[in-house]
Structures are given as C-alpha cells and as structure tokens.
Design an enzyme around this catalytic site. Sequence first.
Site, short mmCIF file in Angstrom:
data_model
loop_
_atom_site.label_atom_id
_atom_site.label_comp_id
_atom_site.label_asym_id
_atom_site.label_seq_id
_atom_site.Cartn_x
_atom_site.Cartn_y
_atom_site.Cartn_z
N GLU A 177 0.47 -11.14 -1.80
CA GLU A 177 0.23 -10.81 -0.38
C GLU A 177 -0.84 -11.71 0.24
O GLU A 177 -2.03 -11.40 0.18
CB GLU A 177 -0.19 -9.34 -0.24
CG GLU A 177 -0.44 -8.95 1.22
CD GLU A 177 -0.84 -7.49 1.43
OE1 GLU A 177 -1.07 -6.78 0.44
OE2 GLU A 177 -0.92 -7.08 2.60
N LYS A 219 4.64 -10.80 0.18
CA LYS A 219 4.29 -9.86 1.25
C LYS A 219 3.43 -10.58 2.28
O LYS A 219 2.21 -10.60 2.18
CB LYS A 219 3.55 -8.65 0.65
CG LYS A 219 3.04 -7.65 1.67
CD LYS A 219 2.71 -6.32 1.04
CE LYS A 219 2.02 -5.40 2.03
NZ LYS A 219 1.92 -4.03 1.55
P1 13P Z 1 -0.45 -2.52 6.72
O1 13P Z 1 1.03 -2.43 6.84
O2 13P Z 1 -1.20 -1.39 7.33
O3 13P Z 1 -0.97 -3.88 7.13
O4 13P Z 1 -0.78 -2.38 5.18
C1 13P Z 1 -0.05 -3.09 4.27
C2 13P Z 1 -0.87 -3.39 3.10
O5 13P Z 1 -0.50 -3.07 2.00
C3 13P Z 1 -2.13 -4.12 3.29
O6 13P Z 1 -2.58 -4.61 2.06
#
Ligand code: 13P
Length: 333
Positions: A177, A219
């Site tokens: 991510e 992500k």
């Molecule tokens: P949000 O969709 O609120 O951005 O959170 C996703 C997430 O896992 C952040 O690390």
Amino acid sequence: MTAGQLAETAEALVAPGKGILAADESSPTIKKRFDQIGIESTEGNRRDYRHMLFTSPGASEYISGVILFDETIRQSAADGIALIEIMQSEGIIPGIKVDKGAKPLALHPEEVVTEGLDGLRDRLEEYATLGARFTKWRAVYKITDDMPSPACIAANAHGLACYAALAQEAGLVPIVEPEVLMDGDHDIGTCEWITEEVLRSVFAELSIQEVELEGILLKPNMVISGKDCPEQAGVKEVARRTVRSLKRCVPAAVPGIVFLSGGQADEVATLHLNAMNKLDEGLPWKLSFSYGRALQAAPLKAWSGKAKNVVSGQAAFLERAKANSAAATGSYA
Ligand code: 13P
C-alpha cells in the site's frame, strides 16, 4: 506454502464483485473515529463495533477479506467466540496489518517512513498460526512543492518490498500500500505524476527483492485532485487518469488492485471505482476496493456505540458493501 497458493489467495481476495474491508485502524486512529461520535475507545467498544461489522448478515457476498489490527485478531466476542473464527465460518479471509506506523524520516522531518521490519519474520509466523492469510503495510507520501523527496520515495519503496518478501516467505499474501495523500491544493496532474513515480519505485524494489507479483495485491490511492485544489476533477477524469497511470506502472502479473478510499466521501469512492470498471479496457488486473472510511463512516454513525443500533449499523455497512461490490464490476447504478 507454494507460489500457487499465494496466487490463489490473492485471486480469491479479488473474486468478481468482491473487495476487502480495512478494519485495521490502530488504537489512536480508532479513538479518533470514536471521538467523532462521542464514544469512548475502550477494548470492549472496539470489539463490539468490529463484531457488528463482521457479523453483518450476508456480508461475505460482497466482502472477500478483512484486514484486522493486532488487538482484533486476538479478541473474542462477548459470547467467547473468537472474532477471527466468526469471519472464517462466514468464508471471509482474515488479514492483518503488520506495519508499525509511519515515523519521521531521518533528515526529512516533514516526511514519514513506515517502520516495522525489525522482528517482522517472527510476527508474521505468529499471525499465520493465528489464521491470517494476508497482510498489509502502508507507506505514506505527502505532496507539496518539494515533496515527496527522493529519500522518502526510496526509503518507503525499500520497506514495502522487504515487507512483501517476508510476508510471502511466511505464506501470507502481502498487500502493498503506497498512499499518496490527497491533502493539499495540488491539481490532479500533480497527483498523477507523483503517483506514477511512487509506483515505479515500488515495482522496481519488488523486483530487486524477487517478490512474486502473482502473489501480491496493490493498494494504491486513486489519481485525484488535492482536497484543497480549487479545481476538482470529475468522476470520469479520475477514472481515466487512474487507469492510465496504473497501466503505465503496474505489471500485468499482479492479480488485483484494491484501492484505499483515502478520505473521499463514501459515495464518491464508489462512483470512481465504478467508472474505472466501466471503461472496459480489458485490463490485466481486477480493480476492486479495500476501503476503510468509505465502508465504515455510515455504519459507525448508525451504530453510535449503542447495542440497540446494531441492526441499523449492519444495514448501513451492507449498503456500502453492496454498492462497492457492484462498482467492482462496473455495474453500480
Ligand atoms: P481508507 O479507505 O480510510 O483510506 O483506509 C484504507 C486503509 O487501509 C488505510 O491504510
């Protein structure tokens, strides 16, 4: 665990019309969310809230997996049944956040690097024993005139790749991510090129660490105007630019891309995902969701910490989950 099994889990997480619930808020973050509705962040309240989400009837029709926080993977409901067992019995795949948060980057006090590699191999082994099948590590990049710096981009890419390698070694699918924040007044074009720079650095490092791309999920943020930019790009432009950036930077071997919502209003996050899937460009990867706030804002408000509101909290959650499930196939109306 073979590479094939990792790929199988990754593919199951992006099965058609399914996405991930990110419920892995750290204790300070969930406290912030609870503060907004005036609930005390006690262990019991955190458990009851998450229990409500995980037991929403029929959630597994839309939700393939849930990312948990360390506390939650060890918690049992009031009746003594472990939360992770409840998810498993519903056919929902348990995942776990394994980073230790974003900390100031050396010599770059305005920027952050995600920590948590020390001792990670042992923690992953324990999480696998507890039943987790996938993991998450989030890196954060801020946009200003001179940020993100090359140091921030390089340090975070290296951390993401070392984490992903360790996760695969432990038989756990890594969700990689890299989040370019939407805070700031930059325009969508700036978000676009910075997102591309970040993604290129991440995939270069994943390649150096020999991470199997078939056994990861990406992500990312969507390519979007800065929150304070006077000119806000519309849904179609966000979809077109996001897909174009991903095509430029993400190898076809990656099975799925599951977006974070990043502070977008919940309905907007759904519309963006839907518009991307409607482009129907024969993309090599699935495009789905791994939303936190965009799935949880409505149920959190409906629940408001009261046992009598569990049914309406679950209804609010299922409504968002169903809408995003439709958006994951481009059929949201
Ligand atoms: P949000 O969709 O609120 O951005 O959170 C996703 C997430 O896992 C952040 O690390």
